[in-house]
Scaffold this active site. Structure first.
Site, PDB file in Angstrom:
ATOM      1  N   THR A 183      34.147 -41.229 -16.287  1.00 61.63           N
ATOM      2  CA  THR A 183      32.725 -41.443 -16.587  1.00 61.63           C
ATOM      3  C   THR A 183      32.513 -42.932 -16.829  1.00 61.63           C
ATOM      4  OG1 THR A 183      32.352 -39.269 -17.509  1.00 61.63           O
ATOM      5  CG2 THR A 183      31.024 -41.034 -18.428  1.00 61.63           C
ATOM      6  N   ARG A 211      26.372 -26.633 -16.002  1.00 62.38           N
ATOM      7  CA  ARG A 211      26.843 -27.306 -17.237  1.00 62.38           C
ATOM      8  C   ARG A 211      26.375 -28.778 -17.293  1.00 62.38           C
ATOM      9  NH1 ARG A 211      30.119 -31.981 -18.654  1.00 62.38           N
ATOM     10  NH2 ARG A 211      31.024 -31.554 -20.676  1.00 62.38           N
ATOM     11  N   ASP A 214      27.270 -34.634 -22.431  1.00 62.95           N
ATOM     12  CA  ASP A 214      26.548 -35.485 -23.382  1.00 62.95           C
ATOM     13  C   ASP A 214      25.892 -36.701 -22.723  1.00 62.95           C
ATOM     14  OD1 ASP A 214      29.288 -36.266 -22.857  1.00 62.95           O
ATOM     15  OD2 ASP A 214      28.955 -37.908 -24.281  1.00 62.95           O
ATOM     16  N   GLY A 235      34.000 -38.875 -23.076  1.00 66.98           N
ATOM     17  CA  GLY A 235      34.934 -37.953 -23.722  1.00 66.98           C
ATOM     18  C   GLY A 235      34.489 -36.524 -23.493  1.00 66.98           C
ATOM     19  N   GLY A 237      32.374 -33.801 -23.615  1.00 66.00           N
ATOM     20  CA  GLY A 237      30.937 -33.772 -23.861  1.00 66.00           C
ATOM     21  C   GLY A 237      30.453 -32.722 -24.844  1.00 66.00           C
TER      22      GLY A 237
HETATM   23  N1  ASP Z   1      31.368 -37.004 -21.413  1.00 67.11           N
HETATM   24  C1  ASP Z   1      31.412 -36.552 -20.053  1.00 67.11           C
HETATM   25  C2  ASP Z   1      31.006 -35.095 -19.992  1.00 67.11           C
HETATM   26  O1  ASP Z   1      31.414 -34.332 -20.850  1.00 67.11           O
HETATM   27  C3  ASP Z   1      32.752 -36.671 -19.412  1.00 67.11           C
HETATM   28  C4  ASP Z   1      33.523 -37.933 -19.642  1.00 67.11           C
HETATM   29  O2  ASP Z   1      33.140 -38.773 -20.441  1.00 67.11           O
HETATM   30  O3  ASP Z   1      34.539 -38.116 -18.970  1.00 67.11           O
HETATM   31  O4  ASP Z   1      30.348 -34.721 -19.047  1.00 67.11           O
END
Ligand code: ASP
Length: 317
Positions: A183, A211, A214, A235, A237
């Site tokens: 991300t 889905r 965050d 992270g 989410g």
């Molecule tokens: N936070 C992102 C999500 O949960 C994924 C990531 O940060 O890698 O969609």
């Protein structure tokens, strides 16, 4: 003072899993994003434009899980989430579950500026993109062999996977997988003293049922407020959503008078850890001070400011 801070995802990033070639690839990708965003700030451009420019660069680079490099959903598609927020007036634009959009962060900015709304999803967001002439890309533009293989290993299961989690699947024991990280996000402080934050992601491998993580949710994965700070998270989410991470950092600064550093540490290294939420964030405060904070093994990250400071790093603090 001007400052640009970027990330390319947090997770299980350790020296053992990086090769010299991978380091060179990530160095180049992060540097290109810093160049793109910082040039705008240096030329007197806005923090919002700098954030978009940096993120576009990361979205166009297939090593990151955003735009072109987005992971596969359960149905073998790419459904992307993105958000931008302007700390000057708290204006924000977000999209979720969008398909075939080359740069979701540009669509998020378009939502902020021209939709009269804050958050558009799925086919409606796609319709709006067409009406605004936002660049589209065919499915094969998003095809990536490594992401495909990562998905093939779990597509027949009910597991979902953060692309930086490796073997740590949601819902059970995982097969061995090669994985990448990614991300992406950027936060900036411009010559006018305005803050902005943006985040863009393909979400979790094998995600289904529409889905949403965050990243595109105001105050969870992304937040900017000139009174406090600009934050972009990465992270797991589901935890970042429930912990309302980005806004919580801002609240600790606004209501408790904490510094950016103190506020990030409480939220990421204490509150999130207690909930079991792995990841990290980048931030910049209203004076241009920056912060990298994570509770995971690492986070692809970089920063540059007008005091001559520049940094690109991967591993934990
Ligand atoms: N936070 C992102 C999500 O949960 C994924 C990531 O940060 O890698 O969609």
């Amino acid at each position: 003072m001007i400052t640009l801070v970027i990330h390319g995802g947090a997770g299980n990033i350790t020296p053992a899993m990086m090769t010299k070639e991978m380091e060179a690839e990530y160095d180049a990708g992060l540097k290109a994003a810093l160049d793109a965003g910082y040039d705008i700030l240096k030329g007197g451009g806005t923090s919002t434009d700098a954030v978009v420019a940096a993120i576009v660069e990361l979205e166009n680079n297939p090593i990151f899980n955003a735009g072109r490099g987005s992971v596969f959903t359960k149905k073998g598609l790419h459904e992307m989430d993105a958000m931008i927020m302007n700390g000057k007036d708290l204006s924000a634009g977000a999209v979720s579950g969008v398909r075939n959009i080359k740069n979701p962060i540009k669509l998020a900015r378009e939502v902020m500026l021209h939709s009269g709304h804050v958050f558009l999803s799925g086919s409606g967001a796609g319709e709006f993109a067409l009406s605004r002439g936002i660049e589209q890309a065919k499915d094969d533009y998003f095809f990536n062999k490594q992401r495909y293989e990562q998905w093939v290993k779990i597509r027949d299961s009910d597991f979902t996977q953060l692309d930086h989690e490796g073997d740590n699947l949601k819902g059970g024991t995982a097969p061995n997988t090669d994985y990448k990280f990614g991300t992406v996000g950027a936060v900036a402080f411009d010559t006018e003293g305005n803050l902005a934050a943006g985040t863009s992601t393909g979400g979790m491998t094998n995600k289904r049922f529409g889905r949403i993580g965050d990243s595109p949710v105001v105050g969870s994965g992304t937040y900017a407020n000139n009174n406090t700070c600009a934050i972009s998270c990465t992270g797991h989410g589901e935890f970042f959503l429930r912990a309302v991470v980005a806004h919580d950092v801002s609240c600790l600064m606004e209501y408790k008078g904490l510094s950016l550093h103190e506020a990030c540490n409480i939220v990421v290294k204490d509150k999130l850890v207690k909930m079991g939420g792995e990841g990290g964030l980048i931030g910049v405060d209203k004076y241009g001070n920056h912060e990298f904070c994570m509770n995971s093994a690492g986070m692809y990250r970089g920063m540059r400011n007008s005091e001559g400071r520049e940094e690109i790093a991967y591993y934990g603090q």
